[in-house]
Design a protein around this motif. Structure first.
Motif, PDB file in Angstrom:
ATOM      1  N   PHE A  43      -4.795   7.448  -7.611  1.00 36.03           N
ATOM      2  CA  PHE A  43      -4.933   9.025  -7.288  1.00 36.03           C
ATOM      3  C   PHE A  43      -6.251   9.346  -6.585  1.00 36.03           C
ATOM      4  O   PHE A  43      -6.393  10.475  -5.914  1.00 36.03           O
ATOM      5  CB  PHE A  43      -4.615   9.724  -8.690  1.00 36.03           C
ATOM      6  CG  PHE A  43      -3.121   9.765  -9.121  1.00 36.03           C
ATOM      7  CD1 PHE A  43      -2.257   8.608  -8.951  1.00 36.03           C
ATOM      8  CD2 PHE A  43      -2.655  11.007  -9.615  1.00 36.03           C
ATOM      9  CE1 PHE A  43      -0.790   8.939  -9.060  1.00 36.03           C
ATOM     10  CE2 PHE A  43      -1.191  10.918 -10.051  1.00 36.03           C
ATOM     11  CZ  PHE A  43      -0.586   9.904  -9.523  1.00 36.03           C
ATOM     12  N   CYS A  44      -7.522   8.760  -7.208  1.00 34.17           N
ATOM     13  CA  CYS A  44      -8.562   9.168  -6.662  1.00 34.17           C
ATOM     14  C   CYS A  44      -8.615   8.805  -5.283  1.00 34.17           C
ATOM     15  O   CYS A  44      -9.167   9.627  -4.227  1.00 34.17           O
ATOM     16  CB  CYS A  44      -9.803   8.576  -7.412  1.00 34.17           C
ATOM     17  SG  CYS A  44     -10.129   9.277  -9.097  1.00 34.17           S
ATOM     18  N   MET A  97       0.782  -1.305   0.044  1.00 34.03           N
ATOM     19  CA  MET A  97      -0.146   0.078   0.210  1.00 34.03           C
ATOM     20  C   MET A  97       0.736   1.203  -0.038  1.00 34.03           C
ATOM     21  O   MET A  97       1.732   1.394   1.015  1.00 34.03           O
ATOM     22  CB  MET A  97      -0.783   0.101   1.414  1.00 34.03           C
ATOM     23  CG  MET A  97      -1.525   1.185   1.557  1.00 34.03           C
ATOM     24  SD  MET A  97      -3.161   1.801   0.768  1.00 34.03           S
ATOM     25  CE  MET A  97      -4.159   0.173   1.022  1.00 34.03           C
ATOM     26  N   VAL A  98       0.517   2.217  -0.804  1.00 35.13           N
ATOM     27  CA  VAL A  98       1.332   3.127  -0.964  1.00 35.13           C
ATOM     28  C   VAL A  98       0.560   4.519  -0.081  1.00 35.13           C
ATOM     29  O   VAL A  98      -0.650   4.612  -0.138  1.00 35.13           O
ATOM     30  CB  VAL A  98       1.243   3.946  -2.343  1.00 35.13           C
ATOM     31  CG1 VAL A  98       2.046   5.412  -2.524  1.00 35.13           C
ATOM     32  CG2 VAL A  98       1.972   2.735  -3.279  1.00 35.13           C
ATOM     33  N   ASN A  99       1.310   5.050   0.725  1.00 40.62           N
ATOM     34  CA  ASN A  99       0.696   6.327   1.507  1.00 40.62           C
ATOM     35  C   ASN A  99       0.844   7.528   0.746  1.00 40.62           C
ATOM     36  O   ASN A  99       2.159   7.982   0.597  1.00 40.62           O
ATOM     37  CB  ASN A  99       1.470   6.376   2.747  1.00 40.62           C
ATOM     38  CG  ASN A  99       0.860   7.297   3.812  1.00 40.62           C
ATOM     39  OD1 ASN A  99      -0.197   7.813   3.739  1.00 40.62           O
ATOM     40  ND2 ASN A  99       1.553   7.677   4.820  1.00 40.62           N
ATOM     41  N   LEU A 100      -0.139   8.161   0.167  1.00 32.69           N
ATOM     42  CA  LEU A 100       0.014   9.170  -0.788  1.00 32.69           C
ATOM     43  C   LEU A 100      -1.368  10.144  -0.611  1.00 32.69           C
ATOM     44  O   LEU A 100      -2.473   9.704  -0.508  1.00 32.69           O
ATOM     45  CB  LEU A 100      -0.053   8.856  -2.168  1.00 32.69           C
ATOM     46  CG  LEU A 100      -0.060   9.814  -3.251  1.00 32.69           C
ATOM     47  CD1 LEU A 100       1.229  10.390  -3.368  1.00 32.69           C
ATOM     48  CD2 LEU A 100      -0.071   9.099  -4.597  1.00 32.69           C
ATOM     49  N   SER A 101      -0.971  11.373  -0.394  1.00 33.13           N
ATOM     50  CA  SER A 101      -1.977  12.477  -0.162  1.00 33.13           C
ATOM     51  C   SER A 101      -1.860  13.435  -1.157  1.00 33.13           C
ATOM     52  O   SER A 101      -1.023  14.094  -1.504  1.00 33.13           O
ATOM     53  CB  SER A 101      -1.793  13.060   1.142  1.00 33.13           C
ATOM     54  OG  SER A 101      -2.816  14.173   1.408  1.00 33.13           O
ATOM     55  N   LEU A 102      -2.909  13.377  -1.974  1.00 32.84           N
ATOM     56  CA  LEU A 102      -3.206  14.271  -3.066  1.00 32.84           C
ATOM     57  C   LEU A 102      -4.449  15.261  -3.048  1.00 32.84           C
ATOM     58  O   LEU A 102      -4.939  15.715  -4.106  1.00 32.84           O
ATOM     59  CB  LEU A 102      -3.140  13.521  -4.565  1.00 32.84           C
ATOM     60  CG  LEU A 102      -2.024  12.910  -4.620  1.00 32.84           C
ATOM     61  CD1 LEU A 102      -2.090  12.013  -5.932  1.00 32.84           C
ATOM     62  CD2 LEU A 102      -0.773  13.552  -4.892  1.00 32.84           C
ATOM     63  N   ALA A 103      -4.889  15.542  -1.733  1.00 34.47           N
ATOM     64  CA  ALA A 103      -6.150  16.292  -1.501  1.00 34.47           C
ATOM     65  C   ALA A 103      -5.759  17.532  -2.106  1.00 34.47           C
ATOM     66  O   ALA A 103      -4.658  18.271  -2.027  1.00 34.47           O
ATOM     67  CB  ALA A 103      -6.229  16.338  -0.240  1.00 34.47           C
ATOM     68  N   GLY A 104      -6.893  18.113  -2.731  1.00 31.06           N
ATOM     69  CA  GLY A 104      -6.659  19.373  -3.358  1.00 31.06           C
ATOM     70  C   GLY A 104      -5.977  19.495  -4.530  1.00 31.06           C
ATOM     71  O   GLY A 104      -5.632  20.618  -5.303  1.00 31.06           O
ATOM     72  N   ARG A 105      -5.503  18.404  -4.998  1.00 25.74           N
ATOM     73  CA  ARG A 105      -4.713  18.571  -6.373  1.00 25.74           C
ATOM     74  C   ARG A 105      -5.578  17.694  -7.702  1.00 25.74           C
ATOM     75  O   ARG A 105      -6.607  17.087  -7.517  1.00 25.74           O
ATOM     76  CB  ARG A 105      -3.581  17.500  -6.331  1.00 25.74           C
ATOM     77  CG  ARG A 105      -2.659  17.868  -5.035  1.00 25.74           C
ATOM     78  CD  ARG A 105      -1.963  19.076  -5.219  1.00 25.74           C
ATOM     79  NE  ARG A 105      -1.004  19.184  -4.324  1.00 25.74           N
ATOM     80  CZ  ARG A 105       0.329  19.675  -4.488  1.00 25.74           C
ATOM     81  NH1 ARG A 105       0.708  19.843  -5.738  1.00 25.74           N
ATOM     82  NH2 ARG A 105       1.198  19.825  -3.469  1.00 25.74           N
ATOM     83  N   VAL A 106      -5.055  18.250  -8.716  1.00 29.15           N
ATOM     84  CA  VAL A 106      -5.705  17.602  -9.926  1.00 29.15           C
ATOM     85  C   VAL A 106      -4.789  16.890 -10.705  1.00 29.15           C
ATOM     86  O   VAL A 106      -3.476  17.369 -11.039  1.00 29.15           O
ATOM     87  CB  VAL A 106      -6.071  19.005 -10.941  1.00 29.15           C
ATOM     88  CG1 VAL A 106      -6.775  18.220 -12.130  1.00 29.15           C
ATOM     89  CG2 VAL A 106      -7.220  19.531 -10.189  1.00 29.15           C
TER      90      VAL A 106
END
Length: 93
Positions: A28-29, A1-10
């Protein structure tokens, strides 16, 4: 599992309807990004990805062939990175 935060990104992902591209769209979603991706012929698969990712407020599929520089000459819809609301996402065609 990848720990990734892309909140607020496009994110704009090419070839997102199948295989690694589809997995990338979903990841990404899940990480909080609004995602737009292209597909060439796999409309049904693209629609399923959009639905799996929470619908058009979170994810948009754009039919566009991009295998050559001339094929990408048709303008893509605008994608605003300034806002994270669904109105900044392009509509599906």
């Amino acid at each position: 599992m990848v720990n990734l935060s892309l909140a607020g990104r496009v994110a704009l992902i090419t070839g997102g309807s199948r295989g690694i591209g589809a997995a990338t769209v979903k990841m990404f979603c899940q990480a909080g990004a609004q995602v737009a991706f292209n597909y060439q012929k796999a409309r049904k698969e693209a629609e399923e990805i959009v639905k799996a990712c929470g619908g058009e407020a979170r994810c948009s599929a754009i039919q566009q062939e991009l295998s050559s520089s001339s094929s990408g000459a048709r303008p893509w819809p605008s994608i605003s990175t300034a806002s994270s609301d669904s109105s900044s996402m392009p509509s599906r065609k």
